[in-house]
Structure formats: structure tokens, C-alpha cells
Design an enzyme around this catalytic site. Structure first.
Site, short mmCIF file in Angstrom:
data_model
loop_
_atom_site.label_atom_id
_atom_site.label_comp_id
_atom_site.label_asym_id
_atom_site.label_seq_id
_atom_site.Cartn_x
_atom_site.Cartn_y
_atom_site.Cartn_z
N THR A 198 0.91 -1.38 0.09
CA THR A 198 0.33 0.27 -0.02
C THR A 198 0.90 0.94 -0.36
OG1 THR A 198 -1.67 -1.24 0.95
CG2 THR A 198 -2.07 1.09 1.21
N GLU B 29 -3.16 -15.20 -8.37
CA GLU B 29 -2.24 -16.50 -7.25
C GLU B 29 -3.07 -16.71 -5.84
OE1 GLU B 29 -0.41 -18.94 -7.91
OE2 GLU B 29 -2.08 -19.40 -6.04
N LYS C 57 -9.70 -11.27 -8.08
CA LYS C 57 -8.89 -11.34 -7.17
C LYS C 57 -8.60 -10.82 -6.51
CE LYS C 57 -4.87 -12.70 -4.94
NZ LYS C 57 -4.48 -13.74 -4.57
N PHE D 247 -8.22 -10.23 11.48
CA PHE D 247 -7.92 -10.85 10.34
C PHE D 247 -5.69 -10.09 10.04
CE2 PHE D 247 -10.65 -8.22 7.87
CZ PHE D 247 -10.22 -7.16 7.50
N CYS E 21 -2.32 -9.91 2.24
CA CYS E 21 -3.39 -9.61 1.76
C CYS E 21 -4.88 -8.81 1.41
CB CYS E 21 -3.72 -11.10 0.33
SG CYS E 21 -2.18 -11.49 -0.31
#
Ligand code: UDX
Ligand code: ADP
Length: 497
Positions: free
Chosen positions: A93, A161, A220, A272, A276
């Protein structure tokens, strides 16, 4: 059909390293070279101590390395000889300028694109593997077009991925799906077919799906946003459970049995982490704002806000329970990785829990089976975590032994769900701790042991469940412990607070 014989992967990180190791192991006829600017990282890939920990990875690397799998810093040679180049560099980021704190920084991707077009000749397929904002492939194409030369033909594909850390090898060997996005014209379709053929070495045809480039890129981001949203949803319910007397594990089970909801990713936690989720959701928010979709942006921003709230809430609960002050108190923090079975700490909730406790003057003793002392100190010394890095060395000790970390501690805080935390000798730990001895289970790893732990004398606080039955504090003696052991004697009905 164009056949891929040589692959170059730029970026030997968490994505590039495992992905290419599995490709090499499944495609003995393809030479795979993973390159990186970071020489230390490449040296580690060539040594006995790989730079990342993933169950099963070392075996695969050892079986292919030097045969059809190579790790090198000679980026130009690897690009030149490759038929297919994967771009697997980091896309953090942005920490500056426009989009600061939200947009992805594409400077590493851009550097790769410029290098590729400079050193390449003839036909090559260039595939973005890193998670990128929608339309990144378009930017790569534009760099190629603006710098093209005679006989050069670079085809750009998107092949995101979906591996998760800790299960990377299994996810790569048995993917739910492989997604390839490309141009709808014949050139694009030819490139897609060539990449498809690589995956067909081990993945069933029905699991390989192809789309246009933008759908692939957006899928994604959307997949990660949906997963993150589920965690924020269950975490929001965990707050409600703590306030009412419901148990979030029971609620998760009950709702997860509805096949339309499903049982996975419903584990309430301290929030979390990982490289990602936050990055991708912020990316999505930024994209929506840029496209004037304000309501959509707000909707996804809430997933991040809820995650931050959950972390803060957990830290506040620790402080509350410790009689409203943790200043000068020793707190053992078990688990620093963002999840079990990985040594990765990126965006780990442990960092934020540590920050909140450090801000209150707590003395932290941190233990993690896979994270090094240097990494922990580095993470906690970042300017976003502390304004005074010297404070970190004053307040934080990294232990190599969980029992040592707990000695004289007022509280034991579990932030990562390592299996080993279920098997610790809690009686030994209790004896060494200050009393009352608190356990804060941020991962619900000790659910099966609650009765035993309470009988030992612990005060247990756990995510998504109202403050536990409290047993009046009695100093430990082996006899009282034995008498209270539920395996030996049915415990008395316990009094709620
Ligand atoms: C994620 C995606 O799962 C993967 O498909 C994508 O390619 C990369 O991002 P990863 O970040 O490695 O993978 O791990 P993941 O298992 O998704 O966990 C992310 C975070 O969510 C961890 O901190 C984990 O502990 C937490 N989590 C996960 C929960 O708190 N509750 C859950 O039910 C599941
Ligand atoms: P990810 O989790 O996406 O794999 P990592 O940070 O683990 O991200 O790995 C990305 C790797 O890419 C790093 O090892 C970094 O050194 C490498 N890298 C970044 N830019 C370049 C570049 N221009 N050329 C080669 N390697 C690069």
C-alpha cells in the site's frame, strides 16, 4: 501451439518462491528460474534454510533445485531466455502521495515491466501474478507499447495467485481454480492457451478458467474482499456474543451448517492479518472512490474498520480485566505470526495488540515458534506503531521459550492459533504467573481446556463469549488441583458473575 519451455519468475517472495517450486515439481520438462534483486533472499533459497517457512516446501525445493529449478540474481539473463515471465514482486500500500494508505504502489511492477521490455527479444508471455489493482495489466501493456522494438512481441496475461500462507503447497498442488485473464483477440487467446498448458500438467481442465484481463484482476480483489468480509462479519457477531451471553463458536456452527453460508472462514479472532486482505480491500475502496462509487467504497471500508475495532476491543478487554491498568505489568504474548504455520508477520494483529498494550506501558514478553526476535523488534519499531523506537527495547522482550515468557506475567495473551499452544503445560505456567492469572484467548485455541484451566485457577477471557465463569481465587496446591480436575471428579455447578 506455442509451448513454454522456460519460465522466469521475478520476485522470490511468498508468492513467487512456492508457486515456482510447485510448477517445477509438476513440470519436469520446464526450466524454472526464480530471480530477485535481494541477494540475501536468493542465497537463502539456495541454502538449507529457506527464506520462508511453508509446510512441505523444503522437500519440493530440495527435489527440484539444481535440476529444473534455479534461484538467481541474474535477472536479465533469466528474462532473456524465458518464454514466460511471471511478475511476482510486492505491491505494498502506498505510503506517500496520492492514494497514500490505500492505493497499491506499483513502482516495483513498473520497474519489472521496463526491465522486461528492455532486455527481451522476440515472443514472450508476461504474466502478472502479484495482486494488483484492476487495470495494472493495461499499464504494463502501455509501457511495453511505448518502448517496443522490431520483432518484439510481448503478450500480457493476468494469472492471480490464490494460495494462502501456511497451506501454500497444498493450495498450489490442488487449487480450487486457476484463473487466467487475457486479451479477447487471437494473440491473447494463443498466450492463454500456452499458459493453460503449463497448469494442465497437474490441474484438471475444468478447474482452469479463462476471462478477460479485467475480470481476472477484479476477481482476485473481490475474492480477498469477500473472505475478509466474512471474518469481519463473524467478528462483529463476536462483540454481540460477548455482550449477551451467546457463544460465537456456537453461532458460527449453527449458521455455517446452512449450505448457502458454508462453514469456512467463520472463525472469530483478534482480527485478520496478512499481506493481502487489508491491502486488497483498501485497493478496492480506492478504486471505487476513483470511479465515483462512493456507497460501494463505504461498504467495503467498513470491513477494515471492523477489523481495527476488533483489535482495539481485545486490547481494551485485557486492560479492563487487569484492573484498568497494565502499566509496568508483565504480559506474555504468545504468537506473533499473522496465522499459524507461517513465520510471516505482515499486518499481524499481534503487532497492533502489542502497540495498544505498549501505549499503556505494559511490559511485553513475546514468544512465537517461527518468528525471529529481529523481525518482532523491527515490526514494533515502525513509525506507525511507535513514535519512540527506544520505547520498544525498554518494554519488549522476545523469549525463545513460552514458559519463560509467562514467568511472573499477570496475563497470557494468545494472538496466533499455533497448535503447540494447546499442548503447553498450563499447570506449570500457572505456578509461575502472578495471581490472579489471566488467559486471554484471542483465537479460541483453548476452548477444550477451559474446565481444566479454570480448575487450575486461571481466569479465562475469550473472543466471542461472555466473561467466563469465575472461580474465587484460591492459592494453588497440587491437591486442590487434583480434586478439581474434571477428569477425576465432576466439577460443581459454577457460579456466573
Ligand atoms: C489470503 C487468501 O486466503 C488467499 O486466497 C490469498 O491469495 C491471499 O490472502 P492469507 O493471507 O495467506 O491468504 O491467509 P488466510 O488463511 O486467508 O488468513 C488471513 C487472516 O485471516 C489470518 O490472520 C487468519 O488468522 C484470519 N482468519 C482466517 C480469521 O481470523 N478467521 C477465519 O475464519 C479465517
Ligand atoms: P509477495 O508476498 O507478494 O510474494 P514478497 O515481498 O514476499 O511479496 O516478495 C516480493 C519480492 O520481489 C521481494 O523479494 C523483492 O525483493 C522482489 N522484487 C521487488 N522488485 C523487484 C524487481 N524490480 N526485480 C526483482 N525482484 C524484485
Amino acid at each position: 501451439m506455442f509451448q513454454i519451455k522456460k519460465i522466469c519468475c521475478i520476485g522470490a517472495g511468498y508468492v513467487g518462491g512456492p508457486t515456482c517450486s510447485v510448477i517445477a515439481s509438476k513440470c519436469p520438462d520446464i526450466k524454472v528460474t526464480v530471480v530477485d534483486v535481494n541477494e540475501a533472499r536468493i542465497n537463502a533459497w539456495n541454502s538449507d534454510t529457506l527464506p520462508i517457512y511453508e509446510p512441505g516446501l523444503k522437500e519440493i525445493v530440495l527435489s527440484c533445485r539444481g535440476k529444473n529449478l534455479f534461484f538467481s540474481t541474474d535477472i536479465d539473463t533469466a528474462i532473456k531466455e524465458a518464454d514466460l515471465v511471471f511478475i511476482s514482486v510486492n505491491t505494498p500500500t502506498k505510503t506517500y502521495g496520492m492514494g497514500k494508505g490505500r492505493a497499491a504502489d506499483l513502482k516495483f511492477i513498473e520497474a519489472c515491466a521496463r526491465r522486461i521490455v528492455e532486455v527481451s527479444e522476440g515472443y514472450k508471455i508476461v504474466t502478472e501474478k502479484s495482486t494488483v489493482p484492476v487495470r495494472a495489466a493495461e499499464s504494463i501493456r502501455r509501457i511495453f507499447d511505448a518502448n517496443t522494438k522490431p520483432k518484439l512481441n510481448l503478450q500480457v496475461l493476468s494469472n492471480p495467485e490464490f494460495l494462502a500462507e501456511g497451506t501454500a503447497v497444498k493450495d498450489l498442488q490442488e487449487p480450487d481454480r486457476v484463473l487466467i485473464g487475457g486479451d479477447e483477440g487471437p494473440e491473447g487467446q494463443r498466450a492463454i492457451a500456452a499458459l493453460r498448458e503449463v497448469y494442465e500438467h497437474w490441474v484438471d481442465k475444468s478447474r482452469i478458467i479463462t476471462t478477460n484481463t479485467w475480470s481476472s484482476e477484479l476477481s482476485k480483489l473481490a475474492a480477498n474482499a469477500f473472505l475478509a468480509q466474512r471474518i469481519s462479519s463473524i467478528n462483529s457477531i463476536s462483540a454481540l456474543c460477548e455482550a449477551t451471553g451467546a457463544d460465537v463458536e456456537e453461532v458460527a456452527k449453527a449458521i455455517g451448517m446452512d449450505q448457502r453460508i458454508g462453514s469456512k472462514f467463520l472463525k472469530a479472532s483478534v482480527g485478520f492479518g496478512g499481506s493481502c486482505f487489508q491491502k486488497d480491500v483498501l485497493n478496492l475502496v480506492y478504486l471505487c472512490e476513483a470511479l465515483n462509487l462512493t456507497e460501494v467504497a463505504k461498504y467495503w471500508q467498513q470491513v477494515i474498520d471492523m477489523n481495527e475495532y476488533q483489535r482495539r476491543r481485545f486490547a481494551c478487554r485485557i486492560i479492563d480485566c487487569l484492573f484498568n491498568t497494565v502499566s509496568g505489568k508483565k504480559i506474555a504474548l504468545l504468537g506473533f505470526a499473522f496465522k499459524k504455520d507461517t513465520g510471516d508477520t505482515r499486518e499481524s494483529s499481534s503487532i497492533y495488540i502489542s502497540k495498544y498494550l505498549m501505549d499503556e506501558g505494559a511490559e511485553l514478553h513475546i514468544y512465537d515458534p517461527k518468528v525471529s526476535k529481529e523481525q518482532i523488534m523491527l515490526d514494533l519499531s515502525q513509525p506507525s506503531i511507535t513514535e519512540r523506537p527506544e520505547k520498544v527495547s525498554e518494554l519488549v522482550t522476545v523469549s525463545s521459550d513460552p514458559y519463560e515468557a509467562c514467568t511472573n506475567a499477570h496475563a497470557l495473551v494468545i494472538c496466533t492459533e499455533w497448535d503447540m499452544f494447546k499442548k503447553l503445560d498450563y499447570l506449570k505456567i500457572y505456578q509461575k504467573m502472578q495471581k490472579p492469572a489471566f488467559i486471554f484467548d484471542g483465537r479460541r485455541v483453548l476452548d477444550d481446556l477451559h474446565m481444566q484451566l479454570q480448575n487450575i485457577g486461571f481466569q479465562i477471557e475469550t473472543i466471542g463469549k461472555k466473561v467466563t465463569t469465575r472461580i474465587p481465587f484460591t492459592p494453588f496446591t497440587p491437591t486442590t488441583f487434583l480434586l478439581k480436575d474434571p477428569l477425576l471428579r465432576k466439577p460443581k455447578a459454577q457460579k456466573k458473575d
